[in-house]
Design an enzyme around this catalytic site. Structure first.
Site, PDB file in Angstrom:
ATOM      1  N   ARG A 272       0.827  -1.207   0.000  1.00  0.00           N
ATOM      2  CA  ARG A 272       0.000   0.000   0.000  1.00  0.00           C
ATOM      3  C   ARG A 272       0.866   1.263   0.000  1.00  0.00           C
ATOM      4  O   ARG A 272       0.953   1.986  -0.985  1.00  0.00           O
ATOM      5  CB  ARG A 272      -0.946  -0.021   1.222  1.00  0.00           C
ATOM      6  CG  ARG A 272      -2.044   1.020   1.180  1.00  0.00           C
ATOM      7  CD  ARG A 272      -1.624   2.405   1.624  1.00  0.00           C
ATOM      8  NE  ARG A 272      -1.062   2.421   2.968  1.00  0.00           N
ATOM      9  CZ  ARG A 272      -0.446   3.479   3.493  1.00  0.00           C
ATOM     10  NH1 ARG A 272      -0.323   4.599   2.789  1.00  0.00           N
ATOM     11  NH2 ARG A 272       0.078   3.432   4.693  1.00  0.00           N
ATOM     12  N   ASP A 273       1.583   1.516   1.076  1.00  0.00           N
ATOM     13  CA  ASP A 273       2.373   2.750   1.174  1.00  0.00           C
ATOM     14  C   ASP A 273       3.459   2.743   0.098  1.00  0.00           C
ATOM     15  O   ASP A 273       3.767   3.779  -0.502  1.00  0.00           O
ATOM     16  CB  ASP A 273       3.000   2.833   2.578  1.00  0.00           C
ATOM     17  CG  ASP A 273       3.384   4.243   2.980  1.00  0.00           C
ATOM     18  OD1 ASP A 273       3.790   5.025   2.110  1.00  0.00           O
ATOM     19  OD2 ASP A 273       3.309   4.561   4.175  1.00  0.00           O
TER      20      ASP A 273
ATOM     21  N   HIS B 216       5.229   4.390  12.833  1.00  0.00           N
ATOM     22  CA  HIS B 216       5.295   4.320  11.361  1.00  0.00           C
ATOM     23  C   HIS B 216       6.305   5.380  10.912  1.00  0.00           C
ATOM     24  O   HIS B 216       5.959   6.558  10.828  1.00  0.00           O
ATOM     25  CB  HIS B 216       3.877   4.593  10.837  1.00  0.00           C
ATOM     26  CG  HIS B 216       3.719   4.611   9.351  1.00  0.00           C
ATOM     27  ND1 HIS B 216       2.975   3.664   8.668  1.00  0.00           N
ATOM     28  CD2 HIS B 216       4.143   5.479   8.394  1.00  0.00           C
ATOM     29  CE1 HIS B 216       2.949   3.950   7.373  1.00  0.00           C
ATOM     30  NE2 HIS B 216       3.658   5.053   7.177  1.00  0.00           N
TER      31      HIS B 216
ATOM     32  N   HIS C 101       8.961   6.962   8.219  1.00  0.00           N
ATOM     33  CA  HIS C 101       9.597   7.061   6.897  1.00  0.00           C
ATOM     34  C   HIS C 101      11.063   7.411   7.147  1.00  0.00           C
ATOM     35  O   HIS C 101      11.396   8.067   8.139  1.00  0.00           O
ATOM     36  CB  HIS C 101       8.869   8.101   6.045  1.00  0.00           C
ATOM     37  CG  HIS C 101       7.556   7.572   5.520  1.00  0.00           C
ATOM     38  ND1 HIS C 101       7.394   7.128   4.237  1.00  0.00           N
ATOM     39  CD2 HIS C 101       6.361   7.378   6.140  1.00  0.00           C
ATOM     40  CE1 HIS C 101       6.143   6.690   4.077  1.00  0.00           C
ATOM     41  NE2 HIS C 101       5.500   6.839   5.212  1.00  0.00           N
TER      42      HIS C 101
ATOM     43  N   CYS D 163       4.183   9.332   0.453  1.00  0.00           N
ATOM     44  CA  CYS D 163       2.805   9.758   0.233  1.00  0.00           C
ATOM     45  C   CYS D 163       2.797  10.764  -0.903  1.00  0.00           C
ATOM     46  O   CYS D 163       3.526  11.757  -0.859  1.00  0.00           O
ATOM     47  CB  CYS D 163       2.245  10.388   1.507  1.00  0.00           C
ATOM     48  SG  CYS D 163       0.608  11.072   1.263  1.00  0.00           S
TER      49      CYS D 163
ATOM     50  N   ASN E 184       9.471   4.206   3.332  1.00  0.00           N
ATOM     51  CA  ASN E 184       9.336   3.732   4.709  1.00  0.00           C
ATOM     52  C   ASN E 184      10.646   3.057   5.097  1.00  0.00           C
ATOM     53  O   ASN E 184      11.416   2.619   4.238  1.00  0.00           O
ATOM     54  CB  ASN E 184       8.252   2.650   4.784  1.00  0.00           C
ATOM     55  CG  ASN E 184       6.859   3.209   4.643  1.00  0.00           C
ATOM     56  OD1 ASN E 184       6.376   3.415   3.542  1.00  0.00           O
ATOM     57  ND2 ASN E 184       6.207   3.435   5.753  1.00  0.00           N
TER      58      ASN E 184
HETATM   59  P1  HMG Z   1     -12.681  14.598  -2.685  1.00  0.00           P
HETATM   60  O1  HMG Z   1     -12.270  14.958  -4.079  1.00  0.00           O
HETATM   61  O2  HMG Z   1     -12.806  15.703  -1.691  1.00  0.00           O
HETATM   62  O3  HMG Z   1     -14.002  13.707  -2.570  1.00  0.00           O
HETATM   63  O4  HMG Z   1     -11.613  13.513  -2.171  1.00  0.00           O
HETATM   64  P2  HMG Z   1     -15.277  13.513  -3.397  1.00  0.00           P
HETATM   65  O5  HMG Z   1     -16.208  12.813  -2.474  1.00  0.00           O
HETATM   66  O6  HMG Z   1     -15.677  14.798  -4.042  1.00  0.00           O
HETATM   67  O7  HMG Z   1     -14.838  12.460  -4.523  1.00  0.00           O
HETATM   68  C1  HMG Z   1     -14.134  12.791  -5.696  1.00  0.00           C
HETATM   69  C2  HMG Z   1     -14.299  11.636  -6.698  1.00  0.00           C
HETATM   70  O8  HMG Z   1     -13.700  10.450  -6.163  1.00  0.00           O
HETATM   71  C3  HMG Z   1     -15.768  11.291  -6.946  1.00  0.00           C
HETATM   72  O9  HMG Z   1     -15.848  10.773  -8.253  1.00  0.00           O
HETATM   73  C4  HMG Z   1     -16.020  10.170  -5.971  1.00  0.00           C
HETATM   74  O10 HMG Z   1     -17.063   9.325  -6.360  1.00  0.00           O
HETATM   75  C5  HMG Z   1     -14.702   9.447  -5.967  1.00  0.00           C
HETATM   76  P3  HMG Z   1     -16.593  11.591  -9.440  1.00  0.00           P
HETATM   77  O11 HMG Z   1     -17.953  11.886  -8.922  1.00  0.00           O
HETATM   78  O12 HMG Z   1     -15.750  12.862  -9.613  1.00  0.00           O
HETATM   79  O13 HMG Z   1     -16.489  10.676 -10.609  1.00  0.00           O
HETATM   80  N1  HMG Z   1     -14.420   8.763  -4.693  1.00  0.00           N
HETATM   81  C6  HMG Z   1     -14.056   7.494  -4.605  1.00  0.00           C
HETATM   82  N2  HMG Z   1     -13.858   6.542  -5.526  1.00  0.00           N
HETATM   83  C7  HMG Z   1     -13.495   5.326  -5.088  1.00  0.00           C
HETATM   84  N3  HMG Z   1     -13.248   5.053  -3.776  1.00  0.00           N
HETATM   85  C8  HMG Z   1     -13.411   5.988  -2.827  1.00  0.00           C
HETATM   86  C9  HMG Z   1     -13.834   7.270  -3.237  1.00  0.00           C
HETATM   87  N4  HMG Z   1     -14.084   8.405  -2.573  1.00  0.00           N
HETATM   88  C10 HMG Z   1     -14.461   9.314  -3.467  1.00  0.00           C
HETATM   89  N5  HMG Z   1     -13.162   5.702  -1.563  1.00  0.00           N
HETATM   90  C11 HMG Z   1     -10.910  11.692  -0.788  1.00  0.00           C
HETATM   91  C12 HMG Z   1     -11.636  13.030  -0.846  1.00  0.00           C
HETATM   92  C13 HMG Z   1     -10.707  11.343   0.664  1.00  0.00           C
HETATM   93  C14 HMG Z   1     -11.786  10.653  -1.480  1.00  0.00           C
HETATM   94  C15 HMG Z   1      -9.569  11.838  -1.548  1.00  0.00           C
HETATM   95  O14 HMG Z   1      -8.899  12.954  -1.049  1.00  0.00           O
HETATM   96  C16 HMG Z   1      -8.672  10.629  -1.396  1.00  0.00           C
HETATM   97  O15 HMG Z   1      -9.004   9.543  -1.877  1.00  0.00           O
HETATM   98  N6  HMG Z   1      -7.475  10.824  -0.769  1.00  0.00           N
HETATM   99  C17 HMG Z   1      -6.556   9.738  -0.526  1.00  0.00           C
HETATM  100  C18 HMG Z   1      -5.138  10.218  -0.557  1.00  0.00           C
HETATM  101  C19 HMG Z   1      -4.218   9.083  -0.214  1.00  0.00           C
HETATM  102  O16 HMG Z   1      -4.518   7.935  -0.447  1.00  0.00           O
HETATM  103  N7  HMG Z   1      -3.035   9.420   0.342  1.00  0.00           N
HETATM  104  C20 HMG Z   1      -2.076   8.428   0.702  1.00  0.00           C
HETATM  105  C21 HMG Z   1      -2.473   7.626   1.890  1.00  0.00           C
HETATM  106  S1  HMG Z   1      -2.138   8.411   3.447  1.00  0.00           S
HETATM  107  C22 HMG Z   1      -0.469   8.072   3.759  1.00  0.00           C
HETATM  108  O17 HMG Z   1       0.211   7.594   2.898  1.00  0.00           O
HETATM  109  C23 HMG Z   1       0.063   8.289   5.146  1.00  0.00           C
HETATM  110  C24 HMG Z   1       0.262   6.999   5.940  1.00  0.00           C
HETATM  111  O18 HMG Z   1       1.133   6.120   5.274  1.00  0.00           O
HETATM  112  C25 HMG Z   1       0.828   7.321   7.326  1.00  0.00           C
HETATM  113  C26 HMG Z   1       2.052   8.251   7.283  1.00  0.00           C
HETATM  114  O19 HMG Z   1       3.031   7.931   6.603  1.00  0.00           O
HETATM  115  O20 HMG Z   1       1.975   9.278   7.948  1.00  0.00           O
HETATM  116  C27 HMG Z   1      -1.079   6.277   6.131  1.00  0.00           C
HETATM  117 MG    MG Z   2       3.297   6.243   5.313  1.00  0.00          MG
END
Ligand code: HMG
Ligand code: MG
Length: 297
Positions: free
Chosen positions: A13-14, A205, A207, A238, A247
């Site tokens: 995933r990450d 966690h 990095h 990210c 990581n």
């Molecule tokens: P948004 O644009 O504000 O939300 O995104 P929305 O509700 O307006 O949705 C936009 C479009 O996405 C729409 O489609 C939705 O249907 C679709 P459209 O109508 O334009 O065709 N949609 C989805 N499709 C499939 N699955 C879903 C989904 N949700 C909406 N679940 C949202 C808000 C939260 C969805 C967006 O910002 C997002 O997906 N962000 C994820 C970012 C991400 O994955 N970042 C990396 C992970 S975090 C990380 O790595 C840190 C971690 O490792 C810890 C650390 O290191 O600190 C965990």
């Molecule tokens: Mg991470």
């Protein structure tokens, strides 16, 4: 210090969410299956976020359906909202991870929500998970610094961790998203959080952006943490955190723990082979020093 540490493998995933090259679904499945054979007990398999935001993991359903789930191994997936929860449940997911941050600025870039909005968004997800018997992990990002806001007050880290725990997350993973932390800061952060969330419910966690991850993990182990997130071959980052790189490598964490007489249940040879396989697939050198050393000897 605990004599057993559970490593939560976040590479599929990450690691893969941040890759520029397209990786075939079959290769993602092969990665999880290989990891399943190493003795790991938790493997974060993929992410049901918006494919518009993270196209790299748009095939989450196919990946999750394709993997062979081993009894006794947990396969959490990232879920940002109810839509993600629906998609995950459709393919039989039994553990999810919700994610937010201690920094408002980062949260806005990463999930287009303030901290409070994100918690409100998780509430129905957690409620449904409780009813469905689905386990939920919670991530707090930017616990030791934010790429947009800089310093992150400890009180904000503590508050978000406490709220996720109170909402029903069985474990809170404290993320140094951009790898800026150093051991004394990591220790102080963990100590502050344990005033509100018990140590057995905490994970770290790190990095390795600034090369501090193993030192930070050791400091946290000394505080009593017994769950460590890491990614095979040191992949990770990210896409919405400027400057975030890999990581800490799972092979390097396992090597350190085993060397300290701390069990992980992991076969380091098998993990190292998987890391080497992944690095070849990605067409670059492994990010694990342990695997590099073993290849050279
Ligand atoms: P948004 O644009 O504000 O939300 O995104 P929305 O509700 O307006 O949705 C936009 C479009 O996405 C729409 O489609 C939705 O249907 C679709 P459209 O109508 O334009 O065709 N949609 C989805 N499709 C499939 N699955 C879903 C989904 N949700 C909406 N679940 C949202 C808000 C939260 C969805 C967006 O910002 C997002 O997906 N962000 C994820 C970012 C991400 O994955 N970042 C990396 C992970 S975090 C990380 O790595 C840190 C971690 O490792 C810890 C650390 O290191 O600190 C965990
Ligand atoms: Mg991470």
């Amino acid at each position: 210090m605990s004599d057993f540490v559970r490593i939560v493998e976040v590479g599929p995933r990450d690691g893969l969410q941040n890759e520029k090259a397209t990786i075939a679904t079959a290769d993602k499945i092969a990665l999880v299956d290989r990891l399943s054979a190493t003795g790991l007990q938790s493997i974060e398999a993929t992410s049901f976020v918006s494919p518009k935001w993270v196209p790299q993991l748009a095939d989450a359903a196919e990946v999750f359906t394709g993997i062979t789930r081993r009894p006794g191994v947990h396969y959490p997936v990232l879920v940002p909202n109810e839509k993600g929860y629906d998609r995950a449940r459709e393919v039989g997911v039994e553990e999810i991870a919700v994610f937010t941050a201690a920094s408002e600025a980062f949260n806005r870039k990463n999930i287009n929500a303030s901290i409070d909005e994100s918690l409100q968004r998780f509430a129905p997800v957690l409620e449904r998970a409780r009813g469905d018997g689905v386990r939920v992990r919670g991530y707090v990002s930017t616990v030791l610094g934010c790429p947009y806001q800089g310093e992150v007050p400890l009180a904000d880290v503590v508050r978000v961790a406490r709220e996720l725990h109170a909402m029903g997350c069985y474990e809170i993973s404290l993320g140094d998203t951009i790898g800026v932390g150093t051991p004394a800061k990591a220790r102080a952060m963990l100590r502050a959080v344990t005033a509100e969330v018990p140590m057995p419910a905490l994970a770290v966690h790190f990095h390795d952006t600034y090369g501090q991850a193993l030192a930070n993990i050791l400091a946290c182990l000394e505080e009593g943490v017994a769950v460590v997130d890491s990614a095979v071959s040191g992949t990770g980052g990210c896409p919405y955190a400027r400057g975030a790189t890999g990581n800490v490598a799972s092979e390097d964490v396992a090597y350190m723990l085993h060397g300290m007489g701390i069990a992980t249940g992991i076969d380091l040879d098998a993990l190292s082979d998987t890391g080497r396989w992944l690095a070849a697939l990605l067409g670059r050198e492994t990010g694990s020093k342990v695997t590099r050393a073993r290849m050279a000897s």
